[in-house]
Motif scaffolding. Sequence first.
Motif, PDB file in Angstrom:
ATOM      1  N   SER A 314       0.791  -1.260   0.006  1.00  0.00           N
ATOM      2  CA  SER A 314       0.124  -0.025  -0.091  1.00  0.00           C
ATOM      3  C   SER A 314       0.880   1.221  -0.099  1.00  0.00           C
ATOM      4  CB  SER A 314      -0.930  -0.079   1.261  1.00  0.00           C
ATOM      5  OG  SER A 314      -0.163  -0.131   2.386  1.00  0.00           O
ATOM      6  N   ASP A 315       1.980   1.237   0.611  1.00  0.00           N
ATOM      7  CA  ASP A 315       2.879   2.547   0.584  1.00  0.00           C
ATOM      8  C   ASP A 315       3.656   2.845  -0.643  1.00  0.00           C
ATOM      9  OD1 ASP A 315       4.582   0.454   0.806  1.00  0.00           O
ATOM     10  OD2 ASP A 315       5.872   1.270   2.315  1.00  0.00           O
ATOM     11  N   ALA A 316       3.365   1.683  -1.531  1.00  0.00           N
ATOM     12  CA  ALA A 316       4.217   1.948  -3.039  1.00  0.00           C
ATOM     13  C   ALA A 316       3.679   3.156  -3.754  1.00  0.00           C
ATOM     14  CB  ALA A 316       4.152   0.916  -4.093  1.00  0.00           C
ATOM     15  N   ILE A 317       2.121   3.471  -3.518  1.00  0.00           N
ATOM     16  CA  ILE A 317       1.427   4.460  -4.314  1.00  0.00           C
ATOM     17  C   ILE A 317       1.145   5.719  -3.444  1.00  0.00           C
ATOM     18  CG2 ILE A 317      -0.568   4.985  -5.793  1.00  0.00           C
ATOM     19  CD1 ILE A 317       1.254   2.930  -7.124  1.00  0.00           C
ATOM     20  N   MET A 329      -4.039   3.444  -1.411  1.00  0.00           N
ATOM     21  CA  MET A 329      -4.241   2.627  -2.490  1.00  0.00           C
ATOM     22  C   MET A 329      -3.343   1.535  -2.772  1.00  0.00           C
ATOM     23  SD  MET A 329      -6.608   4.696  -3.706  1.00  0.00           S
ATOM     24  CE  MET A 329      -6.620   3.593  -5.147  1.00  0.00           C
ATOM     25  N   SER A 330      -3.998   0.506  -3.546  1.00  0.00           N
ATOM     26  CA  SER A 330      -3.010  -0.389  -3.932  1.00  0.00           C
ATOM     27  C   SER A 330      -2.894  -0.449  -5.550  1.00  0.00           C
ATOM     28  CB  SER A 330      -3.502  -1.725  -3.272  1.00  0.00           C
ATOM     29  OG  SER A 330      -4.465  -2.251  -3.944  1.00  0.00           O
ATOM     30  N   ALA A 331      -1.826  -1.359  -5.952  1.00  0.00           N
ATOM     31  CA  ALA A 331      -1.765  -1.267  -7.428  1.00  0.00           C
ATOM     32  C   ALA A 331      -1.555  -2.940  -7.701  1.00  0.00           C
ATOM     33  CB  ALA A 331      -0.541  -0.425  -8.053  1.00  0.00           C
ATOM     34  N   ALA A 332      -2.296  -3.270  -8.684  1.00  0.00           N
ATOM     35  CA  ALA A 332      -2.320  -4.668  -9.472  1.00  0.00           C
ATOM     36  C   ALA A 332      -1.365  -4.619 -10.460  1.00  0.00           C
ATOM     37  CB  ALA A 332      -3.647  -5.077 -10.059  1.00  0.00           C
ATOM     38  N   GLN A 359       6.630   4.418  -5.953  1.00  0.00           N
ATOM     39  CA  GLN A 359       7.853   3.891  -5.519  1.00  0.00           C
ATOM     40  C   GLN A 359       7.749   2.288  -5.153  1.00  0.00           C
ATOM     41  OE1 GLN A 359       9.285   3.931  -1.075  1.00  0.00           O
ATOM     42  NE2 GLN A 359      10.538   5.537  -1.814  1.00  0.00           N
ATOM     43  N   ILE A 360       8.754   1.423  -6.022  1.00  0.00           N
ATOM     44  CA  ILE A 360       8.703   0.210  -5.966  1.00  0.00           C
ATOM     45  C   ILE A 360      10.147  -0.208  -5.575  1.00  0.00           C
ATOM     46  CG2 ILE A 360       8.720  -1.793  -7.733  1.00  0.00           C
ATOM     47  CD1 ILE A 360       6.241  -0.060  -8.176  1.00  0.00           C
TER      48      ILE A 360
END
Lengths: 494, 116
Positions: A314-317, A329-332, A359-360
């Motif tokens: 969740s902290d990637a976006i 948010m989450s990203a598929a 951030q990945i």
Amino acid sequence: MPAPTRGEIEAAVTLPTYQVEYWNGSAWTAIAANNVLDVSGTAESAGGANGVTFGAEATASLTIRLDPSCSTIAWERTRVRVKFSFASADLITRATGVITRRTRDADGAVTWEVEGFNEPIARTAVYSPLFYRRPASTLTSATSIEDPTNGAYRAGLVNYILWAAGGRPSEQAASYPSALFYYRCDFAPITPEWSWAAGENAWDELGRLARACGLVIYQAADGVVTATSALALGGTASYTFDEGDYEDWREDASTGELVGAVRCAYTTRRLQPRQVVYEDSLARQIVPGGSGTYTLDMQQPVYDFEITSGALPSDAITATTTEGKLLTMSAAIVSQSASRLTITVTNPGAETMVISRIQIRGRPIAVVEEGSVTVGSGLPEREVGSDTGVYVQSQFHAERLCTLFRDLYGTTLPTRQLIGSGYDPDRSVGEIVGLTNAAWALSAAPHRITAIRHANTGATMDVDLVPSATLPTPAGTFIIGASYSGGDVRLLSY
Amino acid sequence: MASISLNATTFYPADIEEAPEAIGTPIKAANGARRFAKRADKRVWTLSWNRVTAAVRAQIRAVHALTSTFTYIDEAGTSFTVLCLPGAYRSSIGLIGMPGGVLTLYYNVTLTIHEA
């Protein structure tokens, strides 16, 4: 009907037959024999001055002249194949490729210029995962797992690229009747530490991989894209050309590939601890109920990404509403490879969402050491690692590659051309044949066929040969994937 | 005089010359051995007329002008599909006659036809 017999092929009066077919989108369609004016073409097994150079330099080409009635055939990138035979025997596919050019004469005659499958392979952008200590190519068989989506996939990067470009293993052709092309692979003699494809020209990538790992990649006469190990360039002759088979002959020897010492640079890469592998702060807006798909290219190849249950943490976006309210948010994950990640972010809310940062995290591989090795002595000293891309990654790999080059290119290998032979559909590029020529004092001397140039619609051919007596053979070395008994004595490969 | 048919028109040529034509690629080996990659056996006929009228010459020229293959029935009644290639038709003045004081021209004509 059977295949043409030696009697039919070698008769004083042969009765050559032919058939030109094109793929109409669902089936092979034959062009009436009366509409074919001429067929000629070339198949090569290797490039370079000595004809056995590592890499993917050899290509196939074909020129087909047709009468004006064929001008209505949709030609752009259409697959064609040409079959030759004799008398009433079965027609055999001896040339195939895709049409890349069409010309028409004033009288309406149509000429198709056909390139081998290197053309569609080169057009394919292939993104692969990172393979660790995986042979560059792995042996194809009736049961080898070649589909990268299979969880048990263990094939090499050459196999991966060929599959992604539309190829399927020739040993499994019956399962893939409409494949763009078929391929056949040996085990590569040298295995890189890390290998991956990052969307560049895939044919060029195959060339770099082949040069780094001792492979020769070419399109065989039957259209199968073939990756042959440098250890399988020699062998036992299956047929001998003598003065009754060809009208003229010439030889071309060059020092262009001759080596004394061989030098190769290497760049060692190591797996790094988990860290940020991608970060950007581009503003991306997603309307309520909408979604955005983003392709993220990595600076360094990544072994694995921090992904949980098919989604980024969740902290990637970092996303907010237009009024600045922070959203979680989450990203598929849509797709992932070593150098590219494609994600989809959905806005389920009632307000427009603004993504301000992506951030990945993951584990990349990074350069940790560079060096160079030299094997052999004397002149000329040749650098062999300059066109091997990123694949030479250890001193051990560099030494093995240098040794392989020195063993293959320490002796000048002339190219011998036989001109004006009757066409022989049993001969194929890469085959070992004997050569008898009194003028050169050769008696059934083993040679490798490096090119066949057929002309007159399957009536005649010229053949290029390279002496193969000094080339390594599979029988002389232990090879990964082969079975041996306790008494076998062989070289320990490279 | 034998009768033949060209595209369903009957003619009476003075001579019918037939020659077989082997189509293919000759191959000569370094040791002198000769081979031949043979595609087909075809025939070529050269038909000659002596001193025919302008009307007959026009009929022959019409055959030469055909834009597709046509049927040739030889003197034995055997049918072949044939065509004319460039240069197949030749005509020259064979005789100048003055019957009844009227000038009349008679022609020598040659037509070469190839089995399709």
